[in-house]
Design a protein around this motif. Structure first.
Motif, PDB file in Angstrom:
ATOM      1  N   MET A 137      22.347  -0.538   3.137  1.00  0.00           N
ATOM      2  CA  MET A 137      21.660  -0.937   1.905  1.00  0.00           C
ATOM      3  C   MET A 137      20.150  -0.976   2.111  1.00  0.00           C
ATOM      4  SD  MET A 137      22.063  -4.425  -0.374  1.00  0.00           S
ATOM      5  CE  MET A 137      21.316  -5.474   0.852  1.00  0.00           C
ATOM      6  N   LEU A 138      19.703  -1.574   3.211  1.00  0.00           N
ATOM      7  CA  LEU A 138      18.267  -1.705   3.449  1.00  0.00           C
ATOM      8  C   LEU A 138      17.601  -0.340   3.632  1.00  0.00           C
ATOM      9  CD1 LEU A 138      18.119  -4.844   5.777  1.00  0.00           C
ATOM     10  CD2 LEU A 138      17.607  -4.717   3.342  1.00  0.00           C
ATOM     11  N   GLU A 139      18.291   0.588   4.276  1.00  0.00           N
ATOM     12  CA  GLU A 139      17.728   1.927   4.442  1.00  0.00           C
ATOM     13  C   GLU A 139      17.469   2.589   3.095  1.00  0.00           C
ATOM     14  OE1 GLU A 139      20.299   4.173   6.943  1.00  0.00           O
ATOM     15  OE2 GLU A 139      19.904   2.944   8.726  1.00  0.00           O
ATOM     16  N   VAL A 140      18.449   2.471   2.199  1.00  0.00           N
ATOM     17  CA  VAL A 140      18.304   3.057   0.864  1.00  0.00           C
ATOM     18  C   VAL A 140      17.165   2.373   0.110  1.00  0.00           C
ATOM     19  CG1 VAL A 140      19.427   3.388  -1.383  1.00  0.00           C
ATOM     20  CG2 VAL A 140      20.713   3.764   0.736  1.00  0.00           C
ATOM     21  N   ILE A 141      17.129   1.042   0.160  1.00  0.00           N
ATOM     22  CA  ILE A 141      16.095   0.279  -0.557  1.00  0.00           C
ATOM     23  C   ILE A 141      14.706   0.653  -0.062  1.00  0.00           C
ATOM     24  CG2 ILE A 141      15.130  -2.029  -0.913  1.00  0.00           C
ATOM     25  CD1 ILE A 141      17.988  -3.109  -0.937  1.00  0.00           C
ATOM     26  N   ILE A 142      14.541   0.736   1.264  1.00  0.00           N
ATOM     27  CA  ILE A 142      13.224   1.037   1.827  1.00  0.00           C
ATOM     28  C   ILE A 142      12.747   2.419   1.392  1.00  0.00           C
ATOM     29  CG2 ILE A 142      11.982   1.507   3.993  1.00  0.00           C
ATOM     30  CD1 ILE A 142      13.709  -0.763   5.243  1.00  0.00           C
ATOM     31  N   LYS A 143      13.616   3.409   1.474  1.00  0.00           N
ATOM     32  CA  LYS A 143      13.226   4.779   1.108  1.00  0.00           C
ATOM     33  C   LYS A 143      12.867   4.874  -0.370  1.00  0.00           C
ATOM     34  CE  LYS A 143      16.070   7.039   4.658  1.00  0.00           C
ATOM     35  NZ  LYS A 143      17.293   7.857   4.893  1.00  0.00           N
ATOM     36  N   GLU A 144      13.730   4.376  -1.233  1.00  0.00           N
ATOM     37  CA  GLU A 144      13.516   4.525  -2.674  1.00  0.00           C
ATOM     38  C   GLU A 144      12.361   3.655  -3.161  1.00  0.00           C
ATOM     39  OE1 GLU A 144      17.261   3.922  -4.648  1.00  0.00           O
ATOM     40  OE2 GLU A 144      18.153   5.755  -3.800  1.00  0.00           O
ATOM     41  N   SER A 145      12.236   2.462  -2.603  1.00  0.00           N
ATOM     42  CA  SER A 145      11.145   1.572  -3.016  1.00  0.00           C
ATOM     43  C   SER A 145       9.792   2.125  -2.578  1.00  0.00           C
ATOM     44  CB  SER A 145      11.339   0.164  -2.432  1.00  0.00           C
ATOM     45  OG  SER A 145      12.511  -0.439  -2.950  1.00  0.00           O
ATOM     46  N   PHE A 146       9.739   2.693  -1.376  1.00  0.00           N
ATOM     47  CA  PHE A 146       8.467   3.239  -0.905  1.00  0.00           C
ATOM     48  C   PHE A 146       8.007   4.393  -1.791  1.00  0.00           C
ATOM     49  CE2 PHE A 146       6.041   6.090   2.053  1.00  0.00           C
ATOM     50  CZ  PHE A 146       4.891   5.305   2.061  1.00  0.00           C
ATOM     51  N   ASP A 147       8.935   5.239  -2.211  1.00  0.00           N
ATOM     52  CA  ASP A 147       8.575   6.333  -3.116  1.00  0.00           C
ATOM     53  C   ASP A 147       8.004   5.789  -4.422  1.00  0.00           C
ATOM     54  OD1 ASP A 147       9.330   8.310  -1.360  1.00  0.00           O
ATOM     55  OD2 ASP A 147      11.346   8.551  -2.194  1.00  0.00           O
ATOM     56  N   ALA A 148       8.639   4.724  -4.960  1.00  0.00           N
ATOM     57  CA  ALA A 148       8.175   4.134  -6.219  1.00  0.00           C
ATOM     58  C   ALA A 148       6.830   3.427  -6.039  1.00  0.00           C
ATOM     59  CB  ALA A 148       9.216   3.147  -6.745  1.00  0.00           C
ATOM     60  N   ILE A 149       6.642   2.792  -4.895  1.00  0.00           N
ATOM     61  CA  ILE A 149       5.380   2.093  -4.620  1.00  0.00           C
ATOM     62  C   ILE A 149       4.230   3.093  -4.523  1.00  0.00           C
ATOM     63  CG2 ILE A 149       4.141   0.745  -2.877  1.00  0.00           C
ATOM     64  CD1 ILE A 149       6.882  -0.638  -2.287  1.00  0.00           C
ATOM     65  N   LYS A 150       4.484   4.253  -3.935  1.00  0.00           N
ATOM     66  CA  LYS A 150       3.445   5.290  -3.849  1.00  0.00           C
ATOM     67  C   LYS A 150       3.021   5.751  -5.245  1.00  0.00           C
ATOM     68  CE  LYS A 150       5.615   8.069  -1.022  1.00  0.00           C
ATOM     69  NZ  LYS A 150       5.873   9.274  -0.183  1.00  0.00           N
ATOM     70  N   GLU A 151       3.979   5.836  -6.171  1.00  0.00           N
ATOM     71  CA  GLU A 151       3.654   6.216  -7.551  1.00  0.00           C
ATOM     72  C   GLU A 151       2.834   5.113  -8.227  1.00  0.00           C
ATOM     73  OE1 GLU A 151       4.220   9.166  -9.231  1.00  0.00           O
ATOM     74  OE2 GLU A 151       4.649   9.773  -7.158  1.00  0.00           O
ATOM     75  N   ALA A 152       3.205   3.864  -7.985  1.00  0.00           N
ATOM     76  CA  ALA A 152       2.465   2.734  -8.571  1.00  0.00           C
ATOM     77  C   ALA A 152       1.033   2.703  -8.052  1.00  0.00           C
ATOM     78  CB  ALA A 152       3.174   1.421  -8.261  1.00  0.00           C
ATOM     79  N   ASN A 153       0.837   3.169  -6.834  1.00  0.00           N
ATOM     80  CA  ASN A 153      -0.494   3.177  -6.241  1.00  0.00           C
ATOM     81  C   ASN A 153      -1.438   4.155  -6.941  1.00  0.00           C
ATOM     82  OD1 ASN A 153      -2.239   2.230  -3.976  1.00  0.00           O
ATOM     83  ND2 ASN A 153      -2.208   4.407  -3.419  1.00  0.00           N
ATOM     84  N   LYS A 154      -0.884   5.066  -7.722  1.00  0.00           N
ATOM     85  CA  LYS A 154      -1.704   6.055  -8.426  1.00  0.00           C
ATOM     86  C   LYS A 154      -2.345   5.479  -9.690  1.00  0.00           C
ATOM     87  CE  LYS A 154       1.135   9.945  -6.822  1.00  0.00           C
ATOM     88  NZ  LYS A 154       2.048  11.046  -7.240  1.00  0.00           N
ATOM     89  N   ILE A 155      -1.846   4.342 -10.173  1.00  0.00           N
ATOM     90  CA  ILE A 155      -2.382   3.734 -11.390  1.00  0.00           C
ATOM     91  C   ILE A 155      -3.774   3.185 -11.110  1.00  0.00           C
ATOM     92  CG2 ILE A 155      -1.973   2.041 -13.221  1.00  0.00           C
ATOM     93  CD1 ILE A 155       0.994   2.042 -12.377  1.00  0.00           C
ATOM     94  N   GLN A 156      -4.723   3.498 -11.969  1.00  0.00           N
ATOM     95  CA  GLN A 156      -6.111   3.093 -11.759  1.00  0.00           C
ATOM     96  C   GLN A 156      -6.551   2.049 -12.791  1.00  0.00           C
ATOM     97  OE1 GLN A 156      -8.092   4.400  -9.189  1.00  0.00           O
ATOM     98  NE2 GLN A 156      -6.177   5.373  -8.506  1.00  0.00           N
ATOM     99  N   ARG A 157      -7.512   1.241 -12.416  1.00  0.00           N
ATOM    100  CA  ARG A 157      -8.109   0.281 -13.344  1.00  0.00           C
ATOM    101  C   ARG A 157      -8.971   1.004 -14.382  1.00  0.00           C
ATOM    102  NH1 ARG A 157      -8.059  -5.204 -11.875  1.00  0.00           N
ATOM    103  NH2 ARG A 157      -7.356  -5.628  -9.736  1.00  0.00           N
ATOM    104  N   LYS A 158      -8.903   0.516 -15.638  1.00  0.00           N
ATOM    105  CA  LYS A 158      -9.728   1.051 -16.715  1.00  0.00           C
ATOM    106  C   LYS A 158     -10.254  -0.109 -17.561  1.00  0.00           C
ATOM    107  CE  LYS A 158      -6.999   5.324 -17.027  1.00  0.00           C
ATOM    108  NZ  LYS A 158      -6.135   6.154 -17.917  1.00  0.00           N
ATOM    109  N   PRO A 159     -11.361   0.085 -18.260  1.00  0.00           N
ATOM    110  CA  PRO A 159     -11.932  -1.013 -19.058  1.00  0.00           C
ATOM    111  C   PRO A 159     -10.975  -1.503 -20.143  1.00  0.00           C
ATOM    112  CG  PRO A 159     -13.526   0.750 -18.771  1.00  0.00           C
ATOM    113  CD  PRO A 159     -12.223   1.292 -18.287  1.00  0.00           C
ATOM    114  N   ALA A 160     -11.002  -2.801 -20.381  1.00  0.00           N
ATOM    115  CA  ALA A 160     -10.217  -3.425 -21.453  1.00  0.00           C
ATOM    116  C   ALA A 160     -11.016  -4.591 -22.013  1.00  0.00           C
ATOM    117  CB  ALA A 160      -8.871  -3.909 -20.929  1.00  0.00           C
ATOM    118  N   LEU A 161     -10.896  -4.818 -23.305  1.00  0.00           N
ATOM    119  CA  LEU A 161     -11.580  -5.955 -23.927  1.00  0.00           C
ATOM    120  C   LEU A 161     -10.960  -7.268 -23.447  1.00  0.00           C
ATOM    121  CD1 LEU A 161     -11.968  -4.640 -27.590  1.00  0.00           C
ATOM    122  CD2 LEU A 161     -13.792  -4.931 -25.895  1.00  0.00           C
ATOM    123  N   LEU A 162     -11.731  -8.346 -23.519  1.00  0.00           N
ATOM    124  CA  LEU A 162     -11.250  -9.649 -23.056  1.00  0.00           C
ATOM    125  C   LEU A 162     -10.090 -10.163 -23.895  1.00  0.00           C
ATOM    126  CD1 LEU A 162     -14.550 -11.499 -22.101  1.00  0.00           C
ATOM    127  CD2 LEU A 162     -13.175  -9.881 -20.780  1.00  0.00           C
TER     128      LEU A 162
END
Length: 535
Positions: A267-292
């Protein structure tokens, strides 16, 4: 001449000592002389008139206690001569108007946030691991050890290195503890808890709502969820709770059920592989301006002292009013600490049904406390009492100042998610961590936390900004305090000035330019509220 006493509201019959006062000294206050009858510590209250037994004690303009014996003018109020007392409220009696603050400086101001598909904006970008049941805590801890050491390139804990140096007689080198993140645009956080099974079904459903709220929180990019399989909090219950909050959620949600997957290693092997792939995608999200207006700020106090209600809490109140005027959101919780100020809050509710919901939740909460053999009057902690908060109503009147003066647009029960911009009330216990845990689960993306005594706590997904009520605390515990409101007590700053300064800090934290002290200390506290019993 430096002020030694302050009266918070014109109708008050007590004053707060701004410094330690000596027996026998005479103070010229509001045009009359007050002779101090006993040594009085700063933050405690002095009687401005003589009280007979059963006399009403007024502070912040509301009833906060009654005398249980004769109290002389100039005498200090204590738990020995004052009992808790508050006004009883049965319905909304008026609608309180509101004069919004000047927001010219802020109306075009932006912060750099993470924009989500549902229109929410995060102040952080977190991939969250959590279990549906405590049986999976160990597996979450294993994953935490793996991901933190590898993604953060984490070296040994400095306290472990210190002990190692003592054991081997070596020189301690703190630089060996420095870490370097592999992915610089996403944080990986882990939650564990002691719930999900063994209690009543309603507690499992409540936890499901809370966890679903964390997933929907704008600060969360996605999550990895661990389930055992046989627990009360079934996967479908969690999915139903998430569907109720956001039926169109687009975030990646990875769910694993141990009893269907075989061995822990597999179970942990599957979780680590799949979660790491998803985390790498989340890392691509960038900050952008937003009103208060995209900020949703939780208002919290913990380890309060006798200055909290006249410095730090009103500063949060001014920030709350500024944010509401900007079409943003503020959330006030801790219902036991609203005892005694219900009438004002009820009259600030825009809609009568919200006022009634608030009263119903307060009555039900108080009944559950009484049924357990206690009462709201036992809410002040030993630390509160030592520093001048001697009744629950007195503590509550000061705590409510965090919500400023704006109208109340909604009242939420525990686990309900913010649906309206403006000032919201959220039913939670007075326990600091249970309350901050709930505010994050209801969608807050920043939490402001006032303290007069020092409270080391944070949240796994929401930055927590600590605001000190007094400068002595800020100087004594600089590792946990982010903002000092103590200059108000010294008479060097106004509440409005401090509120504006705090807003500047909020923008910096929301933009990721400043990491709060709680973040630096990795304080990721999470405690669900168990309203039922264990079966």
């Amino acid at each position: 001449m430096k002020k030694k006493l302050i009266k918070v509201h014109p109708s008050d019959n007590v004053a707060v000592a701004l410094e330690n006062l000596k027996e026998g000294e005479t103070i010229d206050f509001d045009g009359e002389e007050i002779k101090i009858l006993v040594d009085t510590k700063a933050k405690h209250k002095i009687a401005l008139e003589g009280f007979d037994t059963e006399s009403r004690i007024i502070m912040y303009g509301v009833l906060v206690g009654k005398a249980n014996r004769k109290i002389l003018k100039g005498e200090v109020l204590t738990i020995n001569n004052v009992n808790h007392q508050s006004e009883k409220v049965i319905k909304k009696t008026a609608t309180i108007g509101w004069e919004s603050p000047n927001i010219e400086k802020w109306k075009n101001k932006t912060f750099l946030g993470y924009h989500r598909e549902d229109g929410q904006v995060g102040t952080a970008n977190v991939w969250l691991f959590f279990p549906l049941v405590f049986c999976e805590n160990r597996n979450v801890e294993i994953l935490k050890d793996v991901f933190e050491k590898e993604l953060l390139n984490q070296k040994s804990n400095k306290h472990r290195l210190l002990l190692r140096s003592l054991i081997h007689g070596e020189e301690f080198n703190e630089k060996e503890t420095e870490s370097q993140r592999i992915l610089d645009n996403v944080e990986v956080k882990f939650i564990t808890h002691q719930a999900g099974c063994g209690g009543i079904r309603q507690d499992a459903e409540s936890l499901a709502k809370l966890l679903a709220g964390y997933v929907n929180n704008p600060n969360v990019a996605g999550c990895t969820v661990l389930s055992l399989g046989c627990q009360n909090l079934q996967i479908q219950i969690f999915k139903d709770a998430l569907e109720q909050i956001n039926p169109n959620i687009k975030k990646p949600i990875l769910i694993y059920e141990q009893q269907k997957m075989g061995t822990v290693d597999k179970m942990l092997e599957v979780i680590i592989k799949e979660s790491f792939d998803a985390i790498k995608e989340a890392n691509k999200i960038q900050r952008k301006p937003a009103l208060l207006s995209k900020l949703k700020i939780g208002l919290e106090c913990g380890g309060s002292d006798g200055f909290s209600g006249i410095s730090a809490n009103p500063v949060l109140g001014h920030v709350s009013d500024l944010l509401v005027a900007l079409k943003g959101t503020a959330v006030l919780s801790e219902f036991p600490e609203l005892c005694g100020v219900e009438q004002e809050l009820v009259n600030r509710c825009v809609e009568e049904d919200k006022a009634n919901k608030f009263l119903d939740l307060m009555k039900a909460f108080e009944k559950s406390v009484v049924d357990a053999g206690s009462g709201f009057d036992m809410n002040p902690s030993p630390g509160n009492i030592k520093d001048g908060l001697i009744t629950d109503a007195m503590k509550s009147a000061g705590a409510a100042k965090k919500a400023g003066t704006s109208p109340i647009v909604d009242v939420l029960d525990y686990g309900e998610y913010i649906a309206k911009s403006g000032l919201n009330l959220l039913c939670t216990p007075g326990n600091d961590v249970e309350s901050t845990t709930a505010m994050a689960g209801s969608g807050a993306n920043i939490i402001l936390f006032t303290t007069g005594l020092g409270t080391p706590t944070g949240n796994p997904v929401v930055p927590v900004i600590k605001v000190s009520s007094n400068t002595q605390l800020a100087e004594k515990m600089p590792d946990i305090i982010d903002f000092d409101a103590g200059s108000i007590i010294k008479g060097n700053s106004t509440i409005e000035e401090m509120g504006e300064n705090l807003m500047e800090l909020i923008v910096e934290v929301a933009s990721g330019k400043i990491r709060t002290k709680a973040m630096q200390l990795h304080q990721n506290d999470f405690i669900p509220w168990r309203r039922g019993v264990s079966l």
